[in-house]
Motif scaffolding. Sequence first.
Motif, PDB file in Angstrom:
ATOM      1  N   SER A 292     -43.646 -42.060  27.609  1.00 12.03           N
ATOM      2  CA  SER A 292     -43.118 -42.124  26.244  1.00 12.03           C
ATOM      3  C   SER A 292     -43.762 -43.304  25.527  1.00 12.03           C
ATOM      4  N   VAL A 293     -44.173 -43.055  24.301  1.00 11.08           N
ATOM      5  CA  VAL A 293     -44.835 -44.085  23.490  1.00 11.08           C
ATOM      6  C   VAL A 293     -44.064 -44.239  22.187  1.00 11.08           C
ATOM      7  N   GLU A 294     -43.670 -45.449  21.882  1.00 12.56           N
ATOM      8  CA  GLU A 294     -42.954 -45.733  20.637  1.00 12.56           C
ATOM      9  C   GLU A 294     -43.957 -46.025  19.530  1.00 12.56           C
ATOM     10  N   GLY A 295     -43.462 -46.055  18.312  1.00  9.27           N
ATOM     11  CA  GLY A 295     -44.319 -46.376  17.174  1.00  9.27           C
ATOM     12  C   GLY A 295     -44.807 -47.812  17.224  1.00  9.27           C
ATOM     13  N   ALA A 296     -45.886 -48.060  16.511  1.00 11.02           N
ATOM     14  CA  ALA A 296     -46.462 -49.408  16.474  1.00 11.02           C
ATOM     15  C   ALA A 296     -45.611 -50.324  15.609  1.00 11.02           C
ATOM     16  N   ALA A 297     -45.429 -51.542  16.065  1.00 13.67           N
ATOM     17  CA  ALA A 297     -44.661 -52.545  15.313  1.00 13.67           C
ATOM     18  C   ALA A 297     -45.546 -53.771  15.100  1.00 13.67           C
ATOM     19  N   PRO A 298     -45.583 -54.307  13.883  1.00 12.16           N
ATOM     20  CA  PRO A 298     -46.424 -55.490  13.646  1.00 12.16           C
ATOM     21  C   PRO A 298     -45.901 -56.716  14.394  1.00 12.16           C
ATOM     22  N   VAL A 299     -46.835 -57.542  14.820  1.00 12.08           N
ATOM     23  CA  VAL A 299     -46.472 -58.819  15.439  1.00 12.08           C
ATOM     24  C   VAL A 299     -46.361 -59.834  14.312  1.00 12.08           C
ATOM     25  N   GLU A 300     -45.161 -60.373  14.113  1.00 11.05           N
ATOM     26  CA  GLU A 300     -44.877 -61.211  12.941  1.00 11.05           C
ATOM     27  C   GLU A 300     -45.763 -62.445  12.853  1.00 11.05           C
ATOM     28  N   SER A 301     -46.012 -63.085  13.981  1.00 11.93           N
ATOM     29  CA  SER A 301     -46.745 -64.353  13.946  1.00 11.93           C
ATOM     30  C   SER A 301     -48.248 -64.171  13.751  1.00 11.93           C
ATOM     31  N   MET A 302     -48.751 -62.938  13.900  1.00 10.93           N
ATOM     32  CA  MET A 302     -50.192 -62.706  13.769  1.00 10.93           C
ATOM     33  C   MET A 302     -50.436 -61.484  12.878  1.00 10.93           C
ATOM     34  N   PRO A 303     -50.772 -61.682  11.631  1.00  7.71           N
ATOM     35  CA  PRO A 303     -51.023 -60.561  10.730  1.00  7.71           C
ATOM     36  C   PRO A 303     -52.201 -59.712  11.212  1.00  7.71           C
ATOM     37  N   GLY A 304     -52.086 -58.408  11.050  1.00  3.35           N
ATOM     38  CA  GLY A 304     -53.153 -57.495  11.468  1.00  3.35           C
ATOM     39  C   GLY A 304     -53.037 -57.058  12.913  1.00  3.35           C
ATOM     40  N   LEU A 305     -52.106 -57.645  13.637  1.00  5.19           N
ATOM     41  CA  LEU A 305     -51.914 -57.315  15.048  1.00  5.19           C
ATOM     42  C   LEU A 305     -50.626 -56.525  15.189  1.00  5.19           C
ATOM     43  N   PHE A 306     -50.650 -55.472  15.991  1.00  3.56           N
ATOM     44  CA  PHE A 306     -49.411 -54.742  16.219  1.00  3.56           C
ATOM     45  C   PHE A 306     -49.257 -54.387  17.688  1.00  3.56           C
TER      46      PHE A 306
ATOM     47  N   ALA B 108     -40.182 -44.991  40.015  1.00  5.23           N
ATOM     48  CA  ALA B 108     -40.648 -46.254  39.433  1.00  5.23           C
ATOM     49  C   ALA B 108     -40.800 -46.063  37.936  1.00  5.23           C
ATOM     50  N   SER B 109     -40.502 -47.113  37.212  1.00  4.73           N
ATOM     51  CA  SER B 109     -40.611 -47.079  35.756  1.00  4.73           C
ATOM     52  C   SER B 109     -41.211 -48.399  35.286  1.00  4.73           C
ATOM     53  N   PHE B 110     -42.209 -48.318  34.416  1.00  2.19           N
ATOM     54  CA  PHE B 110     -42.862 -49.501  33.868  1.00  2.19           C
ATOM     55  C   PHE B 110     -42.798 -49.450  32.346  1.00  2.19           C
ATOM     56  N   GLY B 111     -42.231 -50.476  31.748  1.00  2.00           N
ATOM     57  CA  GLY B 111     -42.258 -50.634  30.296  1.00  2.00           C
ATOM     58  C   GLY B 111     -43.365 -51.608  29.954  1.00  2.00           C
ATOM     59  N   VAL B 112     -44.297 -51.176  29.113  1.00  2.00           N
ATOM     60  CA  VAL B 112     -45.453 -52.021  28.803  1.00  2.00           C
ATOM     61  C   VAL B 112     -45.558 -52.234  27.299  1.00  2.00           C
ATOM     62  N   ASN B 113     -46.214 -53.316  26.934  1.00  5.86           N
ATOM     63  CA  ASN B 113     -46.571 -53.599  25.548  1.00  5.86           C
ATOM     64  C   ASN B 113     -48.091 -53.649  25.466  1.00  5.86           C
ATOM     65  N   ALA B 114     -48.669 -52.812  24.641  1.00  8.48           N
ATOM     66  CA  ALA B 114     -50.113 -52.836  24.407  1.00  8.48           C
ATOM     67  C   ALA B 114     -50.339 -53.369  23.001  1.00  8.48           C
ATOM     68  N   PHE B 115     -51.331 -54.226  22.843  1.00 10.96           N
ATOM     69  CA  PHE B 115     -51.591 -54.865  21.550  1.00 10.96           C
ATOM     70  C   PHE B 115     -52.899 -54.335  20.960  1.00 10.96           C
ATOM     71  N   TYR B 116     -52.894 -54.067  19.659  1.00 12.44           N
ATOM     72  CA  TYR B 116     -54.044 -53.524  18.941  1.00 12.44           C
ATOM     73  C   TYR B 116     -54.210 -54.218  17.603  1.00 12.44           C
ATOM     74  N   ARG B 117     -55.451 -54.167  17.097  1.00 14.07           N
ATOM     75  CA  ARG B 117     -55.754 -54.602  15.743  1.00 14.07           C
ATOM     76  C   ARG B 117     -56.260 -53.391  14.963  1.00 14.07           C
ATOM     77  N   ILE B 118     -55.943 -53.351  13.696  1.00 14.66           N
ATOM     78  CA  ILE B 118     -56.471 -52.272  12.863  1.00 14.66           C
ATOM     79  C   ILE B 118     -57.872 -52.675  12.433  1.00 14.66           C
ATOM     80  N   ALA B 119     -58.850 -51.804  12.710  1.00 18.44           N
ATOM     81  CA  ALA B 119     -60.245 -52.084  12.386  1.00 18.44           C
ATOM     82  C   ALA B 119     -60.950 -50.776  12.072  1.00 18.44           C
ATOM     83  N   PRO B 120     -62.146 -50.850  11.561  1.00 18.33           N
ATOM     84  CA  PRO B 120     -62.901 -49.627  11.271  1.00 18.33           C
ATOM     85  C   PRO B 120     -63.076 -48.780  12.535  1.00 18.33           C
ATOM     86  N   ALA B 121     -63.259 -47.479  12.370  1.00 18.25           N
ATOM     87  CA  ALA B 121     -63.342 -46.539  13.486  1.00 18.25           C
ATOM     88  C   ALA B 121     -64.505 -46.827  14.414  1.00 18.25           C
ATOM     89  N   ASP B 122     -65.599 -47.402  13.895  1.00 14.34           N
ATOM     90  CA  ASP B 122     -66.763 -47.663  14.766  1.00 14.34           C
ATOM     91  C   ASP B 122     -66.510 -48.789  15.754  1.00 14.34           C
TER      92      ASP B 122
END
Length: 197
Positions: A120-134, A178-192
């Motif tokens: 299961s994957v939840e929606g992306a949430a912005p990281v408050e302390s770092m703009p552009g990171l979610f 077994a169950s693993f809850g993970v946080n993956a971090f991404y930045r919004i950038a051009p597709a290339d």
Amino acid sequence: MNRAQLTAKLREQLNATPWLRWALLVIGVLAAVLGLQGLESLRSHAQDMSIEQEARLRQIRSLQGQDVWIARQRESAELHESLLAEIPSAPTSGVAQAAVQGWLAGLGNSIADTESVRISVEGAAPVESMPGLFRIRATLRAGMTAREALNVARQIESSANLVVIESAEIRSDVNQLASFGVNAFYRIAPADQQATP
């Protein structure tokens, strides 16, 4: 009246009244005691000031040669840059969610009982302390042995991208799960510049 006459008159009065001699003696002793008390308070104040100055000097000396803080700041900046390098880019949050889901599906394929894998994957949430990171929260749940679960945990931790295990639950009783809850971090950038975990 000159000085000699004044002195002679004083002697005469002292000889005539013996209690006056004792009174002068007591006055002299009291004046000496008061003088000594004044000197003692001056000495005590000077000692306190000396102790305070010595403590300040020790503090200043202890700060000498503390270039370690500059080195720590450099190390912190380098660590921050290396963490940022581990954060992949995605053109949209939806693409990032799909990438996380695909990556977790790949981890699920390494488990013997692939039919029990639930992602299961939840929606992306912005990281408050770092703009552009979610952050994308996801869960991988499957029936697996403790050894398989530890293997999955190692694969998550050794990901080239910044993925953090937020929660883990491993049951090794009759219902091996077994169950693993993970946080993956991404930045919004051009597709290339898109990268996947």
